[in-house]
Design a protein around this motif. Structure first.
Motif, PDB file in Angstrom:
ATOM      1  N   VAL A   1      -3.666  -9.879  -4.012  1.00 56.46           N
ATOM      2  CA  VAL A   1      -3.008  -8.876  -3.427  1.00 56.46           C
ATOM      3  C   VAL A   1      -1.741  -8.258  -4.258  1.00 56.46           C
ATOM      4  O   VAL A   1      -1.269  -9.248  -4.993  1.00 56.46           O
ATOM      5  N   VAL A   2      -1.710  -7.133  -4.589  1.00 53.32           N
ATOM      6  CA  VAL A   2      -0.800  -6.314  -5.226  1.00 53.32           C
ATOM      7  C   VAL A   2       0.108  -5.503  -4.526  1.00 53.32           C
ATOM      8  O   VAL A   2      -0.394  -4.615  -3.764  1.00 53.32           O
ATOM      9  N   PHE A   3       1.250  -5.311  -4.781  1.00 57.72           N
ATOM     10  CA  PHE A   3       2.235  -4.306  -3.966  1.00 57.72           C
ATOM     11  C   PHE A   3       2.673  -3.076  -4.868  1.00 57.72           C
ATOM     12  O   PHE A   3       2.938  -3.358  -6.085  1.00 57.72           O
ATOM     13  N   LEU A   4       2.504  -2.146  -4.472  1.00 58.31           N
ATOM     14  CA  LEU A   4       2.666  -0.674  -5.154  1.00 58.31           C
ATOM     15  C   LEU A   4       3.806  -0.109  -4.369  1.00 58.31           C
ATOM     16  O   LEU A   4       3.405   0.131  -3.024  1.00 58.31           O
ATOM     17  N   SER A   5       5.117  -0.095  -4.921  1.00 54.25           N
ATOM     18  CA  SER A   5       6.115   0.247  -4.172  1.00 54.25           C
ATOM     19  C   SER A   5       6.936   1.348  -4.757  1.00 54.25           C
ATOM     20  O   SER A   5       7.210   1.458  -5.995  1.00 54.25           O
ATOM     21  N   ALA A   6       7.533   2.282  -3.775  1.00 55.53           N
ATOM     22  CA  ALA A   6       8.416   3.301  -4.028  1.00 55.53           C
ATOM     23  C   ALA A   6       9.730   2.506  -4.787  1.00 55.53           C
ATOM     24  O   ALA A   6       9.792   1.234  -4.061  1.00 55.53           O
ATOM     25  N   ASP A   7      10.638   3.215  -5.227  1.00 54.86           N
ATOM     26  CA  ASP A   7      11.674   2.459  -5.804  1.00 54.86           C
ATOM     27  C   ASP A   7      13.155   2.546  -5.013  1.00 54.86           C
ATOM     28  O   ASP A   7      14.144   2.222  -5.340  1.00 54.86           O
TER      29      ASP A   7
ATOM     30  N   GLY B   1       9.366   9.336  -3.407  1.00 51.68           N
ATOM     31  CA  GLY B   1       8.957  10.681  -3.333  1.00 51.68           C
ATOM     32  C   GLY B   1       7.881  11.069  -4.310  1.00 51.68           C
ATOM     33  O   GLY B   1       7.237  12.247  -4.324  1.00 51.68           O
ATOM     34  N   ALA B   2       7.270  10.370  -5.123  1.00 53.25           N
ATOM     35  CA  ALA B   2       6.193  10.531  -6.209  1.00 53.25           C
ATOM     36  C   ALA B   2       5.186  10.974  -5.667  1.00 53.25           C
ATOM     37  O   ALA B   2       4.357  10.488  -4.852  1.00 53.25           O
ATOM     38  N   SER B   3       4.555  12.047  -6.272  1.00 49.32           N
ATOM     39  CA  SER B   3       2.990  12.435  -5.566  1.00 49.32           C
ATOM     40  C   SER B   3       1.907  12.171  -6.664  1.00 49.32           C
ATOM     41  O   SER B   3       0.939  12.540  -6.716  1.00 49.32           O
ATOM     42  N   ASP B   4       2.345  11.333  -7.712  1.00 46.95           N
ATOM     43  CA  ASP B   4       1.476  10.854  -8.888  1.00 46.95           C
ATOM     44  C   ASP B   4       2.006   9.518  -9.297  1.00 46.95           C
ATOM     45  O   ASP B   4       3.063   9.040  -9.761  1.00 46.95           O
TER      46      ASP B   4
ATOM     47  N   ILE C   1      -0.456   8.858   0.516  1.00 46.24           N
ATOM     48  CA  ILE C   1      -1.605   9.663   0.023  1.00 46.24           C
ATOM     49  C   ILE C   1      -2.017   9.665  -1.171  1.00 46.24           C
ATOM     50  O   ILE C   1      -3.204   9.672  -1.487  1.00 46.24           O
ATOM     51  N   ALA C   2      -1.011   9.636  -2.115  1.00 52.18           N
ATOM     52  CA  ALA C   2      -1.043   9.791  -3.563  1.00 52.18           C
ATOM     53  C   ALA C   2      -2.064   8.262  -3.845  1.00 52.18           C
ATOM     54  O   ALA C   2      -2.815   8.495  -4.829  1.00 52.18           O
ATOM     55  N   ILE C   3      -1.468   7.032  -3.474  1.00 53.52           N
ATOM     56  CA  ILE C   3      -2.096   5.772  -3.815  1.00 53.52           C
ATOM     57  C   ILE C   3      -3.739   6.068  -3.416  1.00 53.52           C
ATOM     58  O   ILE C   3      -4.492   5.528  -4.247  1.00 53.52           O
ATOM     59  N   VAL C   4      -3.970   6.386  -2.147  1.00 54.88           N
ATOM     60  CA  VAL C   4      -5.327   6.406  -1.846  1.00 54.88           C
ATOM     61  C   VAL C   4      -6.291   7.459  -2.551  1.00 54.88           C
ATOM     62  O   VAL C   4      -7.252   6.927  -3.209  1.00 54.88           O
TER      63      VAL C   4
END
Length: 399
Positions: free
Chosen positions: A172-178, A209-212, A238-241
């Motif tokens: 598993v990997v976590f992608l996270s806003a800062d 808030g990143a969209s990319d 939404i951006a991740i998926v």
């Protein structure tokens, strides 16, 4: 702004508590600084809906019963533009107008900024959407959160996957806003994943808030993680998926905080949203009932009737915060902020939102979170199993 009984009797312009009691105006005013514009505007609007429905329900039953006198609930709104500094300044402005009862803004950063001001002014705030545990590590005595702590958001998704997924994934990997909330979510999720025996890859962070988020996805693509969990809000979720599909990053399953239960998630992504897991503070399967909202199912019907869409947990947690403040005023039998604070500290009640009870720090650690999955365009509860509306679909794509 209309000046309520509370405003007339509670304080001076510097927050000095001069008296208590219900007053003579017949109105109980609450201040709410909200993210109605800016990057959190969508969640902020849902929060406002929850507050509005609460006002309608309470006033529909004659108002808040304070010491045998019915006071009409009047929630006053200000737009903090999704900025913590503005959210804090607006709480000060409410205090200058004599408004001592506060409903929180949306998000942990705004709520944390407000909590410091509330404490200084002798106001009282019920927090509907600031889940970061760090807010409650500072010794504040006048802020109470109805929602489960941030550490439970991703942890609940990990627990659901560990219990229900077949075959059980390994990595598993976590992608996270800062932002602070998302980082706390990630810390809690990684800890639970390690405890459950998953191999946890290095987390990737991107600006709030990143969209990319393509850079973060590119970094994990070669590792081929079985599960990607996003510690995010709606835009990043939404951006991740969306960008995972574009870049060919195809895990067995996706899980995300905040975004999937929000109606805009499935509406925006369409078929790409199918089978994404999400953690939720509330679902229509939540157990509990109260005199103003009834059951979770009745609450869902009322949101749909008033606002024309299915509810998500942002609506519900906002209504629950308002409900807690109303119940505390009724329990106290007084509008004095100190007495309402004490009543909140001792509150222990069931509601459409589940249990509302606070520990010594002001957190509601007594209410578990649910895990939903987008199935056929709708968010349905899949965990805990005793309140599940559907079975988990795994892997992340239908066979």
């Amino acid at each position: 702004m209309a000046v309520s009984s509370l405003a007339l009797t509670a304080c001076g312009s510097k927050g000095e508590d001069t008296s208590g009691g219900a007053g003579d105006s017949g109105t109980l005013t609450i201040g709410a600084s909200l993210s109605l514009t800016g990057k959190l505007a969508r969640e902020g609007q849902l929060t406002k809906e929850g507050y509005q429905l609460c006002q309608d329900k309470v006033n529909g039953q004659g108002g808040v019963d304070v010491g045998g006198k019915k006071l009409k609930l009047d929630i006053q709104y200000q737009d903090d533009t999704s900025k913590p500094d503005t959210a804090a300044q607006l709480v000060d402005q409410f205090n200058d107008k004599g408004v001592k009862l506060i409903l929180s803004s949306y998000g942990s950063a705004n709520t944390e900024a407000q909590a410091a001001v509330v404490e200084r002014n002798g106001q009282v705030m019920v927090d509907s959407a600031g889940a970061d545990n760090k807010i409650f590590s500072k010794g504040y005595k006048r802020t109470f959160a109805v929602l489960s702590p941030a550490t439970e958001y991703a942890s609940s998704i990990v627990k659901a996957i560990a219990e229900l997924a077949q075959p059980v994934p390994k990595t598993v990997v976590f992608l996270s806003a800062d932002d602070g909330f998302s980082k706390t979510v990630t810390e809690g999720g990684m800890k639970t994943a390690q405890e459950k025996g998953f191999t946890v890859l290095s987390p990737q962070y991107f600006p709030n808030g990143a969209s990319d988020v393509s850079s973060s996805l590119t970094k994990v693509k070669g590792q081929k993680p079985d599960v990607i969990i996003g510690s995010v809000h709606l835009v990043e979720g939404i951006a991740i998926v969306k960008q995972s599909k574009e870049l060919g990053v195809i895990p067995a399953g996706f899980g995300e905080t905040v975004a999937p239960p929000t109606p805009d998630f499935a509406k925006t992504l369409g078929p790409a949203a199918e089978n994404v897991l999400g953690s939720s503070q509330w679902t229509t399967a939540t157990k509990g009932e109260d005199k103003y909202f009834g059951t979770a199912q009745k609450y869902a019907e009322d949101i749909n009737a008033k606002f024309g869409h299915d509810p998500d947990y942002h609506d519900a947690e906002a209504s629950a915060a308002c409900l807690a403040l109303v119940m505390a005023a009724e329990k106290a039998g007084d509008t004095s902020p100190d007495k309402i604070r004490d009543a909140l500290a001792g509150l222990d009640t069931q509601s459409f939102f589940g249990q509302i009870k606070f520990d010594s720090t002001g957190q509601n650690i007594y209410k578990p979170m649910a895990v939903i999955q987008v199935q056929n365009g709708k968010a349905v509860t899949v965990w805990p199993t005793d309140s599940a509306e559907a079975k988990l679909i795994w892997p992340g794509t239908k066979p």
